[in-house]
Design an enzyme around this catalytic site. Structure first.
Site, PDB file in Angstrom:
ATOM      1  N   GLY A 123      -8.648   3.241  10.788  1.00  0.00           N
ATOM      2  CA  GLY A 123      -9.272   1.561  10.602  1.00  0.00           C
ATOM      3  C   GLY A 123      -8.846   1.432   9.545  1.00  0.00           C
ATOM      4  O   GLY A 123      -9.383   0.427   8.438  1.00  0.00           O
ATOM      5  N   THR A 124      -8.452   2.826   8.241  1.00  0.00           N
ATOM      6  CA  THR A 124      -8.092   2.222   7.231  1.00  0.00           C
ATOM      7  C   THR A 124      -7.497   0.739   6.516  1.00  0.00           C
ATOM      8  O   THR A 124      -7.926   0.354   5.957  1.00  0.00           O
ATOM      9  CB  THR A 124      -7.739   3.144   6.412  1.00  0.00           C
ATOM     10  OG1 THR A 124      -6.174   3.105   6.504  1.00  0.00           O
ATOM     11  CG2 THR A 124      -8.162   4.119   5.821  1.00  0.00           C
ATOM     12  N   GLY A 125      -6.452   0.636   6.707  1.00  0.00           N
ATOM     13  CA  GLY A 125      -5.935  -0.697   6.815  1.00  0.00           C
ATOM     14  C   GLY A 125      -6.727  -2.389   7.281  1.00  0.00           C
ATOM     15  O   GLY A 125      -6.541  -3.004   6.665  1.00  0.00           O
ATOM     16  N   CYS A 126      -7.023  -1.804   8.176  1.00  0.00           N
ATOM     17  CA  CYS A 126      -8.253  -2.754   8.997  1.00  0.00           C
ATOM     18  C   CYS A 126      -9.194  -3.260   8.112  1.00  0.00           C
ATOM     19  O   CYS A 126     -10.143  -4.164   6.931  1.00  0.00           O
ATOM     20  CB  CYS A 126      -8.769  -2.770  10.305  1.00  0.00           C
ATOM     21  SG  CYS A 126      -7.593  -2.550  11.544  1.00  0.00           S
TER      22      CYS A 126
ATOM     23  N   LYS B 164       1.136  -1.001   0.404  1.00  0.00           N
ATOM     24  CA  LYS B 164      -0.376   0.509  -0.189  1.00  0.00           C
ATOM     25  C   LYS B 164       0.607   0.926   0.073  1.00  0.00           C
ATOM     26  O   LYS B 164       1.938   1.302   0.788  1.00  0.00           O
ATOM     27  CB  LYS B 164      -0.876  -0.013   1.746  1.00  0.00           C
ATOM     28  CG  LYS B 164      -2.044  -1.184   0.816  1.00  0.00           C
ATOM     29  CD  LYS B 164      -2.892  -0.599   2.779  1.00  0.00           C
ATOM     30  CE  LYS B 164      -2.114  -1.588   4.093  1.00  0.00           C
ATOM     31  NZ  LYS B 164      -2.622  -1.869   5.033  1.00  0.00           N
TER      32      LYS B 164
ATOM     33  N   THR C  70      -9.192   8.976   9.092  1.00  0.00           N
ATOM     34  CA  THR C  70      -8.620   7.955   8.408  1.00  0.00           C
ATOM     35  C   THR C  70      -8.281   6.813   9.166  1.00  0.00           C
ATOM     36  O   THR C  70      -7.510   5.566   8.644  1.00  0.00           O
ATOM     37  CB  THR C  70      -7.463   7.888   7.663  1.00  0.00           C
ATOM     38  OG1 THR C  70      -5.746   8.911   8.634  1.00  0.00           O
ATOM     39  CG2 THR C  70      -7.983   9.177   6.918  1.00  0.00           C
TER      40      THR C  70
END
Length: 261
Positions: A206-209, A173, A204
């Site tokens: 929690g974007t990765g989760c 990412k 932003t």
């Protein structure tokens, strides 16, 4: 309806961790289940503490799910201890789990260590080879590979190294790059550059989760890897565009924006 399992930590403010995962599964029309690996003391301003769940309880949760309900995909998030990682790997092998998406969560946005430093090698040895897709951001990819990643060429090099560690598909990412948020998907042969506009918002959390959970949900629905990643990126972009200014710090993405916008 497809069934998707998250194995991850709990976020008490609901923006990341298993709470974000289950919201994502639901928003994408799948049935969400959870194995909690840790309980964090967390809000929009940071992570202030963490208590790990014991390996036997983690194992028991996994047994309870797989002996009762068909699991079409698994997302792995926060796994902070060596014994936690080992028992998860053991159980996923035992049940021949498929469509495993590994989000190698190591450090929170506020700088809190979510993985013990001596657990990195165990994650690389035990979980990476089980992963159908692994989704590191640039700092996580640097920790895994030992590279300094400054550009797209470096991202491709990192993806190849992680592939050689055993993961089937790697999504590096690029959100930490200065310009467009370009991600790179590598399947061992081809590098696919996936570009999205950068959305100017601080919210932003929690974007990765959310992204990794969206990939898992799409894989459960029999999408190809590229389709799953592209659909997940479209979903997270919308969730960020409609993010919520909740709390005093970094607010969460809006998992149900399609229902309320």
């Amino acid at each position: 309806m497809k069934h998707v399992l998250t194995i991850a930590g709990s976020d008490s403010c609901g923006g990341a961790g298993i709470q974000a995962d289950i919201k994502t599964f639901s928003a994408l029309g799948t049935y969400g289940m959870s194995v909690i690996t840790a309980v964090t003391v967390q809000n929009t301003q940071g992570v202030f503490g963490c208590q790990d769940i014991t390996p036997d309880i983690i194992a028991g949760q996994i047994d309870a799910i797989f002996t009762d309900i068909e699991v079409h995909a698994v997302k792995i998030g926060m796994v902070s201890q060596i014994e936690t990682i080992k028992i998860i790997a053991q159980k996923l092998k035992q049940y021949q789990a498929k469509n495993i998406v590994l989000d190698p969560v190591m450090i929170s946005k506020s700088g809190f260590d979510l993985m013990q430093k001596n657990a990195k090698e165990t994650l690389i040895k035990e979980l990476l080879p089980l992963a159908f897709v692994v989704t590191p951001n640039l700092p996580e990819a640097e920790v895994i590979t030992g590279l300094s990643i400054q550009n797209l060429e470096d991202m491709e090099k990192a993806a190849k190294i992680i592939y050689d560690m055993g993961a089937k598909n790697i999504l590096i990412k690029g959100g930490h790059l200065e310009h467009d948020a370009t991600d790179i998907l590598f399947d061992g042969k081809n590098y696919i550059h996936l570009k999205e506009k950068r959305i100017q918002t601080k919210n932003t959390h929690g974007t990765g989760c959310t992204l990794s959970s969206a990939i898992a949900a799409n894989l459960a629905k029999d999408k190809t890897v590229q389709q799953a990643v592209e659909n997940a990126k479209e979903y997270i972009t919308g969730a960020i565009e409609h993010s919520l200014a909740i709390g005093k710090g970094v607010g969460p993405t809006n998992h149900f924006y399609a229902l309320f916008s």
